[in-house]
Design an enzyme around this catalytic site. Structure first.
Site, PDB file in Angstrom:
ATOM      1  N   SER A 147       0.833  -1.207   0.000  1.00  0.00           N
ATOM      2  CA  SER A 147       0.000   0.000   0.000  1.00  0.00           C
ATOM      3  C   SER A 147       0.861   1.248   0.000  1.00  0.00           C
ATOM      4  O   SER A 147       1.965   1.258   0.569  1.00  0.00           O
ATOM      5  CB  SER A 147      -0.903   0.016   1.235  1.00  0.00           C
ATOM      6  OG  SER A 147      -1.604   1.240   1.331  1.00  0.00           O
ATOM      7  N   TYR A 160      -3.117  -1.075  10.230  1.00  0.00           N
ATOM      8  CA  TYR A 160      -3.085  -1.565   8.848  1.00  0.00           C
ATOM      9  C   TYR A 160      -1.764  -1.185   8.181  1.00  0.00           C
ATOM     10  O   TYR A 160      -1.123  -2.009   7.517  1.00  0.00           O
ATOM     11  CB  TYR A 160      -4.260  -0.976   8.075  1.00  0.00           C
ATOM     12  CG  TYR A 160      -4.208  -1.206   6.586  1.00  0.00           C
ATOM     13  CD1 TYR A 160      -4.620  -2.414   6.028  1.00  0.00           C
ATOM     14  CD2 TYR A 160      -3.763  -0.192   5.717  1.00  0.00           C
ATOM     15  CE1 TYR A 160      -4.589  -2.619   4.657  1.00  0.00           C
ATOM     16  CE2 TYR A 160      -3.726  -0.393   4.356  1.00  0.00           C
ATOM     17  CZ  TYR A 160      -4.144  -1.607   3.826  1.00  0.00           C
ATOM     18  OH  TYR A 160      -4.102  -1.796   2.463  1.00  0.00           O
TER      19      TYR A 160
END
Length: 254
Positions: A147, A160
């Protein structure tokens, strides 16, 4: 000849979103695609049908990747299906795409949630690769879907972000470990992508505006934007790229 003709690719979390886009793109390049899903069997079957509609080949494999038992289940079913269909259980491309997110802030994150995030986003890819080393052919490809938050400060989803940072570290060390076998290992780091997961807030006018303004290109990412980068890394064209974190954010927060 298509670039991935004769290759077999396992894409985790391929029932929808970015995973579906990747599965379709690899199939369009000629790969036989294993469409992994956790619980969404209908969505996985839709992905397989979409691949077959463009003349590709694919089959679904279901297993929840929230434990080591889930990884073992996935590989057991995969072995059976590949041997039945091809005569052996080897494959060429592994895309670790399956993952889960969170909406909890740093202050709200519980031990249980942190453990769950690491189990799916880090532990599952770690052991899936470890247990696939004899199955993955020399000259193969491993692509981890990370990400853009690993280079952009987004503290409100810190738990996360930590899992994706761990995946990048995993990528770097795996590239060194597997280099002698000609296996390349790379991370692809998406930014905001228009998927079902993001739809509730991204399709609101203020959410769309926020996402578009983040990107230097002035738009929101599509699954195909990520899939094209994965296809490059999986193809012979990506043979000299390994251990890299490929930014796929559209230049977010430059």
């Amino acid at each position: 000849m298509k670039r991935l003709e004769g290759k077999t690719a396992l894409v985790t979390g391929a029932s929808r979103g970015i995973g579906r886009g990747i599965a379709l793109r690899l199939a369009a390049e000629g790969a036989n695609v294993v469409v992994h899903y956790g619980t969404r069997i209908d969505d996985a079957n839709e992905t397989v049908a979409a691949i077959e509609a463009i003349g590709g080949t694919a089959f679904p494999v279901g297993a929840e990747l929230n434990s080591l038992e889930g990884v073992d289940r996935l590989l057991k079913i995969l072995d059976e299906e590949l041997i039945r269909r091809t005569g052996n259980n080897t494959f060429d491309i592994l895309v670790n795409n399956a993952g889960i997110g969170t909406s909890s802030s740093f202050e709200e994150t519980s031990e249980e949630e942190l453990d769950r995030l690491f189990a799916v986003n880090v532990k599952a890819p770690f052991f899936l690769v470890q247990k696939s080393l004899e199955r993955l052919r020399d000259g193969g490809r491993i692509i981890n879907i990370s990400s853009g938050v690993t280079r952009i400060a987004f503290p409100h989803i810190m738990a996360y972000n930590l899992t994706k940072g761990a995946l990048n570290t995993f990528t770097l060390h795996l590239a060194k470990l597997l280099g002698p076998r000609g296996i390349t290992v790379n991370s692809v780091m998406p930014g905001i992508v228009d998927t079902d997961v993001n739809k509730p807030w991204l399709h609101a006018p203020e959410g769309r505006k926020f996402a578009e303004e983040m990107s230097a290109l002035g738009r929101v990412g599509e699954p195909s934007d990520i899939a094209d980068i994965v296809a490059f890394a999986a193809s012979p064209d990506g043979r000299w790229v390994t251990g890299q974190m490929l930014d796929a954010t559209g230049g977010s927060h430059l």
